[in-house]
Each structure stands twice: as structure tokens, then as C-alpha cells.
Design an enzyme around this catalytic site. Structure first.
Site, short mmCIF file in Angstrom:
data_model
loop_
_atom_site.label_atom_id
_atom_site.label_comp_id
_atom_site.label_asym_id
_atom_site.label_seq_id
_atom_site.Cartn_x
_atom_site.Cartn_y
_atom_site.Cartn_z
N ASP A 1 0.88 -1.16 0.00
CA ASP A 1 0.00 0.00 0.00
C ASP A 1 0.92 1.23 0.00
O ASP A 1 2.14 1.09 0.15
CB ASP A 1 -0.87 -0.04 1.26
CG ASP A 1 -1.71 1.21 1.42
OD1 ASP A 1 -2.32 1.65 0.43
OD2 ASP A 1 -1.75 1.76 2.53
N ASP B 1 -0.26 5.13 1.09
CA ASP B 1 -0.58 6.09 2.16
C ASP B 1 -0.64 5.41 3.51
O ASP B 1 -1.41 4.46 3.71
CB ASP B 1 -1.91 6.77 1.86
CG ASP B 1 -1.80 7.76 0.71
OD1 ASP B 1 -1.16 8.79 0.89
OD2 ASP B 1 -2.36 7.48 -0.37
#
Length: 215
Positions: A8, A10
Site C-alpha cells: 500500500d 498512504d
């Protein structure tokens, strides 16, 4: 056998989310409205319009655009001093040493992670970037992860997803990947429904140890 890892962005590679909370909290306060943490955590890892709807309810629909613009402006300023999270570079380097393929799956627009990955000097590690520009539905929908593993040429059970949010973890699990949770300051108290391993930091275990634990 693990053949790939998918990160991922953020909150996992850099902690954009803590700064995002404080930026929008400040923006809302300037318009005389509260921005409770309990609501904020429901927004982490996805983009579905709930933020704008909440702002409209609390501060008036006529102020939504102004508050969002101010929040983004404040967030940009706060991000100038945010650094890469502990252990990320080490995991990327170790993945290369182990011969693993590396991808990224994020609900953000492509320009956002591209900017920071280049700034941090880690863009070349990633063979595949899948962003909201590539799918109709972002996390918790599994589309981002399904596209990422397809582009990497691996099966779901041959890949590990690294996530910090519940929406992201649900997306990874739904796509059939192994999922490792590495929460940040604002997601550490979230109740994660399904995952295969949780660590506080990538400094806690080497990537090889994570793989050994999962397999």
C-alpha cells in the site's frame, strides 16, 4: 512459495494519514466545526465521498469545496517534513535480494505516490503501480490487488500485501493475498477483521522472517 510483495502507499510507506487527519481537523476548526477521529478512521484507505458528505453536514454544503481545498493545502505543507517509515527501504532491498517481484496498490491517484516514490529514491523498486486511475472501485474492493498480481504475473497465494488500514486489508484478503498489517499512529487502534500477521514496524522482523511466518 512467495514470489511477490505488494505495498500500500498512504500510511504504510509514509505516514500521510496522521498528517491528513490534523490538516482536516484544522481546516474544519477554521469553519467552526469538529472533525472527530472516530469519523476519520472510517475514511482511511478508501475514497467514496463520505468525507465531503460529512463536511457538508457539519459545516454546511456551501463550505465543502473551501474546506477541502484548505485541508489539502495544509496537508501539503505538513507533508514537506514527513519521511519514509522505518524498515521500508530495508524490505524493498531485501525483496530484490530474494528475487521477489514488487508492486504497489493504492486508492490514491497515480501522481501522488509517483511524486513521493521519486522523492524518496525508491521508485525503481516498483515494477507495477496500480492506482485509482486504473480501477472503477478502490479499496475495500479487491480490484487494485487483482490487477497488481496479474501485472506481476503471480497467483494471489504467491503474494504478500502490506497494509496499514482495515479497508486495505479487506481488499487484500478478498483478492486472496496473504496480508501483513503494519499500522501507523492513527490506525494502530483500529479493529482489523482479517490478516495473517501484524507487526508494529518493518524493523520488528526481516522480510525473510515474515515470509517464513506466513508460509
Amino acid at each position: 512459495m512467495i514470489k511477490a510483495i505488494v505495498f500500500d502507499f498512504d500510511g504504510l510507506i509514509i505516514d500521510t494519514e496522521t498528517e491528513w487527519f490534523y490538516a482536516f481537523q484544522e481546516a474544519m476548526e477554521q469553519y467552526g466545526a469538529a472533525f472527530p477521529f472516530e469519523f476519520f478512521v472510517t475514511c482511511i484507505g478508501t475514497v467514496d465521498g463520505r468525507l465531503e458528505a460529512f463536511i457538508g453536514e457539519q459545516a454546511g454544503k456551501e463550505n465543502v469545496e473551501a474546506i477541502c481545498n484548505l485541508g489539502r493545502e495544509l496537508h501539503t505543507k505538513r507533508m514537506e517534513t514527513v519521511d519514509i517509515r522505518e524498515g521500508v527501504k530495508e524490505y524493498l532491498a531485501e525483496a530484490k535480494e530474494l528475487g521477489l517481484r514488487i508492486g504497489l496498490a493504492t486508492s490514491s491517484r497515480r501522481v501522488w505516490p509517483e511524486m513521493f516514490l521519486k522523492k524518496l529514491g525508491i521508485r525503481d523498486y516498483f515494477e507495477v503501480l496500480k492506482t485509482s486511475d486504473d480501477v472503477e472501485k478502490v479499496k475495500p474492493d479487491p480490484a487494485l490487488y487483482l490487477q497488481a498480481i496479474e501485472a506481476l504475473g503471480v497467483n494471489a497465494n504467491e503474494a504478500i500485501a502490506f497494509e496499514d488500514s482495515a479497508h486495505g486489508a479487506n481488499a487484500a484478503i478478498a483478492a486472496g493475498l496473504h496480508c501483513v498489517i503494519v499500522p501507523n499512529e492513527v490506525t494502530k487502534d483500529i479493529a482489523f477483521e482479517k490478516f495473517h500477521l501484524r507487526i508494529n514496524s518493518m524493523r520488528d522482523m526481516s522480510l525473510a522472517e515474515v515470509i517464513a511466518h506466513i508460509t
